[in-house]
Motif scaffolding. Sequence first.
Motif, mmCIF file in Angstrom:
data_model
loop_
_atom_site.group_PDB
_atom_site.id
_atom_site.type_symbol
_atom_site.label_atom_id
_atom_site.label_comp_id
_atom_site.label_asym_id
_atom_site.label_seq_id
_atom_site.Cartn_x
_atom_site.Cartn_y
_atom_site.Cartn_z
ATOM 1 N N UNK A 153 0.823 -1.202 0.000
ATOM 2 C CA UNK A 153 0.000 0.000 0.000
ATOM 3 C C UNK A 153 0.860 1.257 0.000
ATOM 4 N N UNK A 154 1.872 1.287 0.870
ATOM 5 C CA UNK A 154 2.749 2.460 0.944
ATOM 6 C C UNK A 154 3.524 2.648 -0.358
ATOM 7 N N UNK A 155 3.995 1.535 -0.941
ATOM 8 C CA UNK A 155 4.736 1.632 -2.198
ATOM 9 C C UNK A 155 3.860 2.142 -3.332
ATOM 10 N N UNK A 156 2.568 1.813 -3.294
ATOM 11 C CA UNK A 156 1.656 2.300 -4.329
ATOM 12 C C UNK A 156 1.366 3.782 -4.156
ATOM 13 N N UNK A 157 1.370 4.250 -2.902
ATOM 14 C CA UNK A 157 1.057 5.664 -2.652
ATOM 15 C C UNK A 157 2.275 6.548 -2.894
ATOM 16 N N UNK A 158 3.417 6.135 -2.368
ATOM 17 C CA UNK A 158 4.652 6.926 -2.517
ATOM 18 C C UNK A 158 5.753 6.048 -3.113
ATOM 19 N N UNK A 159 5.671 5.712 -4.401
ATOM 20 C CA UNK A 159 6.670 4.821 -4.997
ATOM 21 C C UNK A 159 8.071 5.409 -5.036
ATOM 22 N N UNK A 160 8.192 6.749 -5.033
ATOM 23 C CA UNK A 160 9.525 7.358 -5.084
ATOM 24 C C UNK A 160 10.294 7.145 -3.784
ATOM 25 N N UNK A 161 9.589 7.198 -2.643
ATOM 26 C CA UNK A 161 10.241 7.052 -1.347
ATOM 27 C C UNK A 161 10.340 5.603 -0.896
ATOM 28 N N UNK A 162 9.414 4.772 -1.374
ATOM 29 C CA UNK A 162 9.398 3.371 -0.921
ATOM 30 C C UNK A 162 9.168 2.458 -2.122
ATOM 31 N N UNK A 163 10.171 2.306 -2.987
ATOM 32 C CA UNK A 163 10.012 1.457 -4.172
ATOM 33 C C UNK A 163 10.203 -0.020 -3.839
ATOM 34 N N UNK A 164 9.282 -0.850 -4.316
ATOM 35 C CA UNK A 164 9.412 -2.283 -4.131
ATOM 36 C C UNK A 164 9.894 -2.956 -5.413
ATOM 37 N N UNK A 165 10.685 -2.224 -6.174
ATOM 38 C CA UNK A 165 11.346 -2.786 -7.342
ATOM 39 C C UNK A 165 12.530 -3.607 -6.859
ATOM 40 N N UNK A 166 12.758 -4.757 -7.484
ATOM 41 C CA UNK A 166 13.753 -5.677 -6.953
ATOM 42 C C UNK A 166 15.159 -5.107 -6.950
ATOM 43 N N UNK A 167 15.481 -4.128 -7.793
ATOM 44 C CA UNK A 167 16.815 -3.543 -7.767
ATOM 45 C C UNK A 167 16.777 -2.028 -7.662
ATOM 46 N N UNK A 168 15.652 -1.467 -7.298
ATOM 47 C CA UNK A 168 15.566 -0.016 -7.187
ATOM 48 C C UNK A 168 16.083 0.472 -5.839
ATOM 49 N N UNK A 169 15.830 -0.271 -4.779
ATOM 50 C CA UNK A 169 16.293 0.110 -3.454
ATOM 51 C C UNK A 169 16.664 -1.163 -2.711
ATOM 52 N N UNK A 170 17.955 -1.398 -2.587
ATOM 53 C CA UNK A 170 18.432 -2.675 -2.079
ATOM 54 C C UNK A 170 18.054 -2.902 -0.624
ATOM 55 N N UNK A 171 18.322 -1.910 0.241
ATOM 56 C CA UNK A 171 18.081 -2.097 1.668
ATOM 57 C C UNK A 171 16.605 -2.330 1.965
ATOM 58 N N UNK A 172 15.729 -1.505 1.388
ATOM 59 C CA UNK A 172 14.301 -1.649 1.642
ATOM 60 C C UNK A 172 13.781 -2.990 1.147
ATOM 61 N N UNK A 173 14.228 -3.396 -0.034
ATOM 62 C CA UNK A 173 13.754 -4.656 -0.588
ATOM 63 C C UNK A 173 14.289 -5.851 0.183
ATOM 64 N N UNK A 174 15.527 -5.772 0.668
ATOM 65 C CA UNK A 174 16.076 -6.863 1.467
ATOM 66 C C UNK A 174 15.248 -7.058 2.739
ATOM 67 N N UNK A 175 14.931 -5.944 3.409
ATOM 68 C CA UNK A 175 14.093 -6.029 4.617
ATOM 69 C C UNK A 175 12.709 -6.555 4.271
ATOM 70 N N UNK A 176 12.168 -6.072 3.169
ATOM 71 C CA UNK A 176 10.819 -6.467 2.747
ATOM 72 C C UNK A 176 10.731 -7.976 2.524
ATOM 73 N N UNK A 177 11.654 -8.539 1.765
ATOM 74 C CA UNK A 177 11.583 -9.963 1.449
ATOM 75 C C UNK A 177 11.950 -10.845 2.637
#
Length: 326
Positions: free
Chosen positions: A224-248
Amino acid sequence: MSNTQDATSSSPSMLVAYDYLAVLYAVLAIVAFVQLIRIQSRNPIVWTTQKSFVVLNFFVMSIRATVFGIRGKLDEIEPKVFASVLLDLPGLIFFTTYSLLILFWAEIYEQARSISPQTRNLRFKFFVLNAIVYVAQAACWIGEENSSTKTRSVQNGWILAAAAIRLCAFLAASIGFATYGGLLFFMLRKFPNDAVGKSRKLFEVGIVTASCTACFTFRAVCILVAAIVPQKFPLDVVADVELNAIYYIVSEVAPSAMVLFALRKLPPKQRKNQREGRATTDLDDMSDEDEEEEEEEEEAEAEAEAEVEEENQNDEEEALLQGGNH
């Protein structure tokens, strides 16, 4: 996926995190595969819910390990929609895997209450819900590919629609775990304290319910957050490494490891009537070694009763002999 190449070239050292994720997923895939072999060797004839759950886990972990292993080449895949399929499909299979566990628990709860029609309705709802999710997601993939030549806003619209589908699916899974996991947990608490395996089952159901409810809720909130603010919280697999690592790690690795550990017990060995063709029920999957323990206790009790009866008979014979002597 336009930012994939930039992220890869600008900070290659940060992508080491994805190597660790690939290793984690590969380890979980191996664990699931070994568990499947152990279950199959214990019960080679009947296909059970437990086997389906482990197989689906193996598929999810294997695909994720592969995707994270080739994360630097995702932007080179043509057509671009294939990259989205590689990223989204494991999440859908993950949803099916754990909705199957919810179905399993729901059937146990309903069977314990002797509500067989409701059990049939649950299976129908399970298949319908999964079919809707997969068909809707496939429609989004097709729409995303057809809009690749159009404006960016149209393509983003399909991506947002796919995110909405996953949001609803994982939120439903969180509610399902909280509902049926909680019902099954409190039902088990009502069992007698001396019931065989009660404490272990309470631990398994409690830890799986709590972890899966929390992780699926976390995943839905992240989407939900990634859909609202994709620039700050991207769930792209290589767009933001730290956030995605925590996410997965939080949304997939942790619950998978916990569930595979909690449900690591093997089902009971096949009995003679099962080898002759009687199919096992789903309740056999969760029984693990409880039935064997119950049988051992029953045999021990029977032996003890036999010894007591034999002693009583000996006492009676001695009493009769003494009475005859007098």
